[in-house]
Design a protein around this motif. Structure first.
Motif, mmCIF file in Angstrom:
data_model
loop_
_atom_site.group_PDB
_atom_site.id
_atom_site.type_symbol
_atom_site.label_atom_id
_atom_site.label_comp_id
_atom_site.label_asym_id
_atom_site.label_seq_id
_atom_site.Cartn_x
_atom_site.Cartn_y
_atom_site.Cartn_z
ATOM 1 N N ALA A 89 0.827 -1.206 0.000
ATOM 2 C CA ALA A 89 0.000 0.000 0.000
ATOM 3 C C ALA A 89 0.862 1.256 0.000
ATOM 4 C CB ALA A 89 -0.938 -0.013 1.204
ATOM 5 N N ASP A 90 1.992 1.199 0.679
ATOM 6 C CA ASP A 90 2.907 2.336 0.707
ATOM 7 C C ASP A 90 3.439 2.630 -0.689
ATOM 8 O OD1 ASP A 90 4.665 4.314 2.050
ATOM 9 O OD2 ASP A 90 6.236 2.951 1.350
ATOM 10 N N GLY A 91 3.755 1.601 -1.450
ATOM 11 C CA GLY A 91 4.214 1.797 -2.825
ATOM 12 C C GLY A 91 3.146 2.454 -3.683
ATOM 13 N N ASP A 92 1.896 2.019 -3.504
ATOM 14 C CA ASP A 92 0.790 2.618 -4.254
ATOM 15 C C ASP A 92 0.613 4.089 -3.881
ATOM 16 O OD1 ASP A 92 0.375 0.136 -5.381
ATOM 17 O OD2 ASP A 92 -1.312 -0.382 -4.052
ATOM 18 N N LEU A 93 0.786 4.383 -2.600
ATOM 19 C CA LEU A 93 0.643 5.766 -2.151
ATOM 20 C C LEU A 93 1.754 6.652 -2.715
ATOM 21 C CD1 LEU A 93 -0.901 7.815 -0.509
ATOM 22 C CD2 LEU A 93 0.422 7.123 1.490
ATOM 23 N N GLU A 94 2.967 6.132 -2.757
ATOM 24 C CA GLU A 94 4.067 6.907 -3.331
ATOM 25 C C GLU A 94 3.785 7.261 -4.783
ATOM 26 O OE1 GLU A 94 8.093 5.602 -2.791
ATOM 27 O OE2 GLU A 94 7.671 4.993 -0.733
ATOM 28 N N LYS A 95 3.241 6.313 -5.551
ATOM 29 C CA LYS A 95 2.904 6.585 -6.952
ATOM 30 C C LYS A 95 1.843 7.681 -7.042
ATOM 31 C CE LYS A 95 3.523 1.833 -8.268
ATOM 32 N NZ LYS A 95 2.818 0.636 -8.681
ATOM 33 N N ALA A 96 0.822 7.585 -6.201
ATOM 34 C CA ALA A 96 -0.259 8.576 -6.231
ATOM 35 C C ALA A 96 0.255 9.963 -5.864
ATOM 36 C CB ALA A 96 -1.378 8.139 -5.290
ATOM 37 N N ILE A 97 1.136 10.035 -4.875
ATOM 38 C CA ILE A 97 1.692 11.339 -4.475
ATOM 39 C C ILE A 97 2.536 11.925 -5.600
ATOM 40 C CG2 ILE A 97 3.326 12.465 -2.913
ATOM 41 C CD1 ILE A 97 2.280 10.613 -0.699
ATOM 42 N N SER A 98 3.309 11.080 -6.280
ATOM 43 C CA SER A 98 4.129 11.603 -7.378
ATOM 44 C C SER A 98 3.244 12.138 -8.503
ATOM 45 C CB SER A 98 5.103 10.542 -7.891
ATOM 46 O OG SER A 98 4.415 9.487 -8.519
ATOM 47 N N LYS A 99 2.099 11.500 -8.745
ATOM 48 C CA LYS A 99 1.157 12.020 -9.751
ATOM 49 C C LYS A 99 0.577 13.356 -9.295
ATOM 50 C CE LYS A 99 -0.288 7.603 -11.685
ATOM 51 N NZ LYS A 99 -1.373 6.632 -11.805
ATOM 52 N N LEU A 100 0.328 13.464 -7.995
ATOM 53 C CA LEU A 100 -0.202 14.706 -7.456
ATOM 54 C C LEU A 100 0.799 15.845 -7.660
ATOM 55 C CD1 LEU A 100 -2.466 16.100 -5.786
ATOM 56 C CD2 LEU A 100 -1.134 15.512 -3.754
ATOM 57 N N PHE A 101 2.073 15.581 -7.397
ATOM 58 C CA PHE A 101 3.076 16.619 -7.597
ATOM 59 C C PHE A 101 3.271 16.927 -9.085
ATOM 60 C CE2 PHE A 101 4.930 15.616 -3.236
ATOM 61 C CZ PHE A 101 4.310 16.713 -2.669
ATOM 62 N N ALA A 102 3.123 15.937 -9.938
ATOM 63 C CA ALA A 102 3.207 16.192 -11.378
ATOM 64 C C ALA A 102 2.046 17.075 -11.822
ATOM 65 C CB ALA A 102 3.196 14.875 -12.147
ATOM 66 N N LEU A 103 0.910 16.901 -11.196
ATOM 67 C CA LEU A 103 -0.267 17.707 -11.508
ATOM 68 C C LEU A 103 -0.016 19.189 -11.239
ATOM 69 C CD1 LEU A 103 -3.417 17.747 -12.053
ATOM 70 C CD2 LEU A 103 -3.649 17.557 -9.578
ATOM 71 N N THR A 104 0.777 19.470 -10.236
ATOM 72 C CA THR A 104 1.021 20.869 -9.880
ATOM 73 C C THR A 104 1.740 21.638 -10.985
ATOM 74 O OG1 THR A 104 3.121 20.393 -8.767
ATOM 75 C CG2 THR A 104 1.111 20.322 -7.422
ATOM 76 N N GLU A 105 2.412 20.932 -11.873
ATOM 77 C CA GLU A 105 3.084 21.606 -12.987
ATOM 78 C C GLU A 105 2.080 22.339 -13.876
ATOM 79 O OE1 GLU A 105 6.416 21.853 -13.268
ATOM 80 O OE2 GLU A 105 6.487 20.745 -11.383
ATOM 81 N N SER A 106 0.837 21.858 -13.903
ATOM 82 C CA SER A 106 -0.200 22.478 -14.737
ATOM 83 C C SER A 106 -0.798 23.721 -14.095
ATOM 84 C CB SER A 106 -1.331 21.477 -14.985
ATOM 85 O OG SER A 106 -0.830 20.306 -15.572
ATOM 86 N N TYR A 107 -0.463 23.964 -12.836
ATOM 87 C CA TYR A 107 -1.073 25.068 -12.108
ATOM 88 C C TYR A 107 0.001 25.956 -11.478
ATOM 89 C CZ TYR A 107 -5.234 22.303 -12.762
ATOM 90 O OH TYR A 107 -6.245 21.589 -13.347
ATOM 91 N N PRO A 108 0.510 26.939 -12.238
ATOM 92 C CA PRO A 108 1.570 27.812 -11.711
ATOM 93 C C PRO A 108 1.158 28.558 -10.440
ATOM 94 C CG PRO A 108 1.216 28.220 -14.051
ATOM 95 C CD PRO A 108 0.165 27.257 -13.607
ATOM 96 N N ASP A 109 -0.127 28.944 -10.344
ATOM 97 C CA ASP A 109 -0.581 29.636 -9.128
ATOM 98 C C ASP A 109 -0.478 28.733 -7.908
ATOM 99 O OD1 ASP A 109 -1.123 31.845 -10.634
ATOM 100 O OD2 ASP A 109 -3.284 31.479 -10.769
#
Length: 182
Positions: A89-109
C-alpha cells in the motif's frame, strides 16, 4: 568426578540456550520497533496528505481522479493489517503522491501558494525520514535473519519457532529508470 563435568557442560549449554534465546527475542523486538518507526513517519505523511489534497482541490477542481487516487491509496494503507500489505500500500501511495506533484506543474498559481509550498516541503522531509527508517528497518531485519539462520543460533531459533522477517523492498515499478522530461 565425571558427574561434575556433565553438570558443567549442562549448565554451559543451558546458559548458551538462554543467551541465544534472549538475543533472538531482542532482535525480533528491534525489528518490530524499526517497523513502528516507519509507521510513525507514514502516519505523519498521512496526516499531511488531506491538507495537501484540500489545497490542491482549490486550484485543480477538475483533477478529481488524481486526488481520489491519493485518498484511496491513503485509505488502503490505513486498512492494511500486515507489514507486507502495508509495504504494498505504501508503494501505491508513493505513486499517487508523485502524480499529485506532477499535476502541480499544470497550475503555476498553485506552485506559488505558500501553504502548498509548506505542505510540499513537509511531505518531502517526511519522505526522507521514511527512507531512512526503511534503511534502519532492513538493517535490523538483516541482523535478526542472520541470527535465525546461522549455526548454532538457528538451532535455538527452530526450537522456539523464530521465523525470518520480510525486508522492505521497492515495488517493481519503482525499480524502473525514471524519465525526466522538460
Amino acid at each position: 568426578m565425571w558427574w561434575i563435568i556433565v553438570i558443567i557442560v549442562v549448565v554451559l549449554l543451558v546458559a548458551w540456550v538462554f543467551s541465544t534465546y534472549n538475543s533472538l527475542v531482542g532482535l525480533r523486538n528491534r525489528v518490530k520497533d524499526q517497523w513502528a518507526q516507519i509507521d510513525v513517519q507514514l502516519k505523519r505523511r498521512f496526516d499531511l496528505i488531506p491538507n495537501l489534497v484540500e489545497t490542491v482541490k482549490g486550484y485543480a477542481k477538475h483533477e478529481s481522479e488524481t486526488l481520489e487516487a491519493v485518498i484511496q491509496a491513503r485509505n488502503t494503507y490505513v486498512s492494511a493489517t500486515t507489514p507486507e500489505a502495508q509495504m504494498k500500500a505504501d508503494g501505491d501511495l508513493e505513486k499517487a503522491i508523485s502524480k499529485l506533484f506532477a499535476l502541480t506543474e499544470s497550475y503555476p498559481d498553485l506552485k506559488a501558494n505558500t501553504n502548498f509550498q509548506h505542505l510540499q516541503q513537509e511531505l518531502t522531509e517526511t519522505e526522507s525520514k521514511i527512507a531512512s527508517a526503511r534503511q534502519f528497518y532492513n538493517d535490523t531485519v538483516l541482523l535478526y535473519n542472520n541470527k535465525v539462520e546461522m549455526v548454532p543460533s538457528n538451532i535455538v531459533a527452530s526450537i522456539f519457532k523464530f521465523k525470518k522477517e520480510t525486508f522492505f523492498e521497492a515495488a517493481e515499478a519503482e525499480r524502473e529508470n525514471v524519465q525526466v522530461k522538460f
